[in-house]
Design a protein around this motif. Sequence first.
Motif, PDB file in Angstrom:
ATOM      1  N   PRO A 312       2.926   6.989  -6.103  1.00 14.77           N
ATOM      2  CA  PRO A 312       1.329   7.454  -4.834  1.00 14.77           C
ATOM      3  C   PRO A 312       0.572   5.694  -5.867  1.00 14.77           C
ATOM      4  O   PRO A 312       0.102   6.977  -6.903  1.00 14.77           O
ATOM      5  N   SER A 313      -0.291   5.738  -5.315  1.00 16.71           N
ATOM      6  CA  SER A 313      -1.529   5.377  -5.525  1.00 16.71           C
ATOM      7  C   SER A 313      -2.171   4.183  -4.432  1.00 16.71           C
ATOM      8  O   SER A 313      -1.938   4.806  -3.198  1.00 16.71           O
ATOM      9  N   PRO A 314      -3.191   4.408  -5.009  1.00 17.13           N
ATOM     10  CA  PRO A 314      -4.637   3.120  -3.805  1.00 17.13           C
ATOM     11  C   PRO A 314      -3.402   2.283  -3.039  1.00 17.13           C
ATOM     12  O   PRO A 314      -3.935   2.263  -2.029  1.00 17.13           O
ATOM     13  N   GLU A 315      -2.638   1.566  -3.365  1.00 13.28           N
ATOM     14  CA  GLU A 315      -2.089   0.609  -2.935  1.00 13.28           C
ATOM     15  C   GLU A 315      -1.118   1.551  -1.743  1.00 13.28           C
ATOM     16  O   GLU A 315      -0.995   0.428  -0.377  1.00 13.28           O
ATOM     17  N   THR A 316      -0.632   2.294  -2.211  1.00 15.43           N
ATOM     18  CA  THR A 316       0.444   2.990  -0.782  1.00 15.43           C
ATOM     19  C   THR A 316      -0.888   3.664   0.326  1.00 15.43           C
ATOM     20  O   THR A 316       0.183   3.557   0.983  1.00 15.43           O
ATOM     21  N   ASP A 317      -2.225   3.734  -0.467  1.00 12.40           N
ATOM     22  CA  ASP A 317      -2.422   4.257   1.001  1.00 12.40           C
ATOM     23  C   ASP A 317      -2.923   3.062   1.415  1.00 12.40           C
ATOM     24  O   ASP A 317      -3.507   3.748   2.503  1.00 12.40           O
ATOM     25  N   LEU A 318      -3.351   1.554   1.527  1.00 17.09           N
ATOM     26  CA  LEU A 318      -3.205   0.879   1.963  1.00 17.09           C
ATOM     27  C   LEU A 318      -2.189   1.191   3.301  1.00 17.09           C
ATOM     28  O   LEU A 318      -2.435   0.987   4.127  1.00 17.09           O
ATOM     29  N   TYR A 319      -0.494   1.294   2.544  1.00  9.67           N
ATOM     30  CA  TYR A 319       0.110   1.052   3.535  1.00  9.67           C
ATOM     31  C   TYR A 319       0.625   2.267   4.123  1.00  9.67           C
ATOM     32  O   TYR A 319       0.212   1.271   5.898  1.00  9.67           O
ATOM     33  N   THR A 320      -0.314   3.514   3.991  1.00  7.33           N
ATOM     34  CA  THR A 320      -0.481   5.019   5.607  1.00  7.33           C
ATOM     35  C   THR A 320      -1.087   4.241   6.373  1.00  7.33           C
ATOM     36  O   THR A 320      -1.050   4.624   6.824  1.00  7.33           O
ATOM     37  N   ILE A 321      -2.188   3.220   6.135  1.00  5.33           N
ATOM     38  CA  ILE A 321      -3.344   2.928   6.281  1.00  5.33           C
ATOM     39  C   ILE A 321      -2.456   1.819   7.474  1.00  5.33           C
ATOM     40  O   ILE A 321      -3.090   2.457   9.271  1.00  5.33           O
ATOM     41  N   ARG A 371       1.740  -6.742   0.183  1.00  4.31           N
ATOM     42  CA  ARG A 371       1.196  -5.962   0.209  1.00  4.31           C
ATOM     43  C   ARG A 371       0.035  -6.704   0.012  1.00  4.31           C
ATOM     44  O   ARG A 371      -0.708  -7.300  -0.814  1.00  4.31           O
ATOM     45  N   PHE A 372      -0.988  -5.526   0.868  1.00  3.50           N
ATOM     46  CA  PHE A 372      -2.459  -5.784   0.512  1.00  3.50           C
ATOM     47  C   PHE A 372      -2.595  -4.720  -1.094  1.00  3.50           C
ATOM     48  O   PHE A 372      -2.417  -3.917  -0.692  1.00  3.50           O
ATOM     49  N   HIS A 373      -3.752  -5.003  -1.540  1.00  2.00           N
ATOM     50  CA  HIS A 373      -3.662  -4.530  -3.329  1.00  2.00           C
ATOM     51  C   HIS A 373      -5.213  -4.175  -3.413  1.00  2.00           C
ATOM     52  O   HIS A 373      -5.230  -3.767  -4.220  1.00  2.00           O
ATOM     53  N   SER A 374      -6.069  -4.188  -2.517  1.00  2.00           N
ATOM     54  CA  SER A 374      -7.747  -3.898  -2.084  1.00  2.00           C
ATOM     55  C   SER A 374      -7.602  -3.458  -1.078  1.00  2.00           C
ATOM     56  O   SER A 374      -7.809  -3.812   0.165  1.00  2.00           O
ATOM     57  N   ALA A 375      -8.344  -2.079  -0.663  1.00  2.00           N
ATOM     58  CA  ALA A 375      -9.399  -2.031   0.401  1.00  2.00           C
ATOM     59  C   ALA A 375     -10.414  -3.151   0.921  1.00  2.00           C
ATOM     60  O   ALA A 375     -10.120  -3.561   2.398  1.00  2.00           O
ATOM     61  N   GLU A 376     -11.230  -3.540  -0.136  1.00  2.48           N
ATOM     62  CA  GLU A 376     -11.471  -5.241   0.762  1.00  2.48           C
ATOM     63  C   GLU A 376     -11.076  -5.882   1.015  1.00  2.48           C
ATOM     64  O   GLU A 376     -11.349  -7.040   1.938  1.00  2.48           O
ATOM     65  N   ASP A 377      -9.761  -6.021   0.206  1.00  2.00           N
ATOM     66  CA  ASP A 377      -8.981  -7.338   0.755  1.00  2.00           C
ATOM     67  C   ASP A 377      -8.246  -7.097   2.769  1.00  2.00           C
ATOM     68  O   ASP A 377      -8.800  -7.949   3.452  1.00  2.00           O
ATOM     69  N   LEU A 378      -8.018  -5.866   2.317  1.00  2.00           N
ATOM     70  CA  LEU A 378      -7.427  -5.218   3.722  1.00  2.00           C
ATOM     71  C   LEU A 378      -8.729  -5.466   5.090  1.00  2.00           C
ATOM     72  O   LEU A 378      -8.353  -5.881   5.817  1.00  2.00           O
ATOM     73  N   ALA A 379      -9.591  -5.192   4.724  1.00  2.00           N
ATOM     74  CA  ALA A 379     -10.970  -4.985   5.722  1.00  2.00           C
ATOM     75  C   ALA A 379     -11.046  -6.447   5.616  1.00  2.00           C
ATOM     76  O   ALA A 379     -11.677  -6.873   6.713  1.00  2.00           O
ATOM     77  N   ASP A 380     -11.278  -7.550   4.811  1.00  2.00           N
ATOM     78  CA  ASP A 380     -11.910  -9.225   4.793  1.00  2.00           C
ATOM     79  C   ASP A 380     -10.915  -9.692   6.512  1.00  2.00           C
ATOM     80  O   ASP A 380     -11.393 -10.308   7.098  1.00  2.00           O
TER      81      ASP A 380
END
Length: 499
Positions: A312-321, A371-380
Amino acid sequence: MATSTCPYCHQSVKAIDEICENCGIVLTSPIFISSQTTTPTSTQATCPHCREPIKASEEICENCGMVLQPAGALSTTDLPTAVMQEQCPRCQEPRRPNKKFCARCGYRFGEADVGSTQAQPVVQNRTAPLLGRVLNSRYKVNQTIGEGGMGSVYLAEDLILKRQVVIKALLSDDDPDLVAQSVKEREFLAAIKHSNIVSIYDFITENKRGYIVMEHVHGKTLEQIMEEQGKPFEAADAIRYILGILPAFSYLAKLQLVYCDFKPQNVMLEKLKDGTQIVKLIDLGTVIKYERRPRDVYGTHGFYALEAVRAPSPETDLYTICRTLAYLVSAMDLADPVFGMPPSEHYKAFRDYPALYRLLCKGTHTQPARRFHSAEDLADQLAGVLRQIEGGTASVPINSHLFVSSVLTTTGKLGLRGEAALDEKDKAIVPLRSGDQALRSGNLQRALELYQKALTVNSKSIDALARCAEVLVEQEDYINALTMITRLQQLVPGHWKVA
């Protein structure tokens, strides 16, 4: 395959166990998995849940998402005859040697283990009733507000600061040292300070139990709201909630923390005294420190990424989101599929908002690198999708660095739409601007010529390819339009502009 350990007592458990046989904690919600592996074998096997063929090296069934039983785990056929004759009096599950609890129903075996039919249900013994009690000479317990695999939850009053708090039981055990260790391992959570994350106030131990004291958030979870309204959220509303919570994940990533178990049950919409609302993460019980091969990880079936079982990583968190957002707008069947996205035609929201669907496909891609690699990228990109959705509504302003203010195309096959802003850094920006002017005036052929000219300047121009595809659709030249879309998909797979 992966072996599993209980997150509290750290004893080995089978991946299909619902109750830890050593400490009695409920394991099924959320799922927890350890990344320790054993030597794979070449034996062909099938998933015990869906019966689909699986490889011996697989740690999770790609068809149904079940965490597979560890290789070499003790099965009932491995047990000595004398032990196999002893069964749980409630569910008749065979008992394994030296285990205190039944793995299926949670009954606690008595001291006279062998041949004994006396047992106590673990659910009644994990935590003693706390109502009316004062913990740590400070917190008066007034109400039980929940109970799950990670501990009971109570509403209490802080007698010193005169405020309501939430108290969550971490562990009940006969070993005080084990309780103290469990509390100690969670103390890093107190350092988390963010407006979109529930605050941790205190950690306490009393007798043989550990507790965590948290902020009481006034509001309802997204799951509760969805259940009450009896339908999925409007896409724009769900996107706004996710955009509101993404700063919390950006913050956690900077602290090298992984949330692991994001889902509608764990995000609450809080109404503030001034009437405004804010979204908050309300359960930090599954937060772990990021490391390459953590001992224990958590997740809920249908939301976590395949590789989160091991790493698990911050990037797998983005998948879950992204999986959560997909569920919020569609109420889709999380078991079909367990990973990735269903076909867009299966759900109205995905048909109505292709840009959102493309974003979700990117966010839940089977290949993590895509996939997305940062919350900022996903948010944008998600903000761009939101502007596109709201830009398709009359009188709604769409001011954004991603969209052109007050520009709406109301005629043609594409109907009402918000016009995505051009990339000012594009080498072909001059012919692109001219093409947009021609498009707004209704001169489709001239617009197409200018967009094609833009492609001669920059063959990888996302805007030129997208604009060409739109005009070709208007002209009913679907074959060439598909060619442009295919080039776009190959160039920027999953980009929100590729709709």
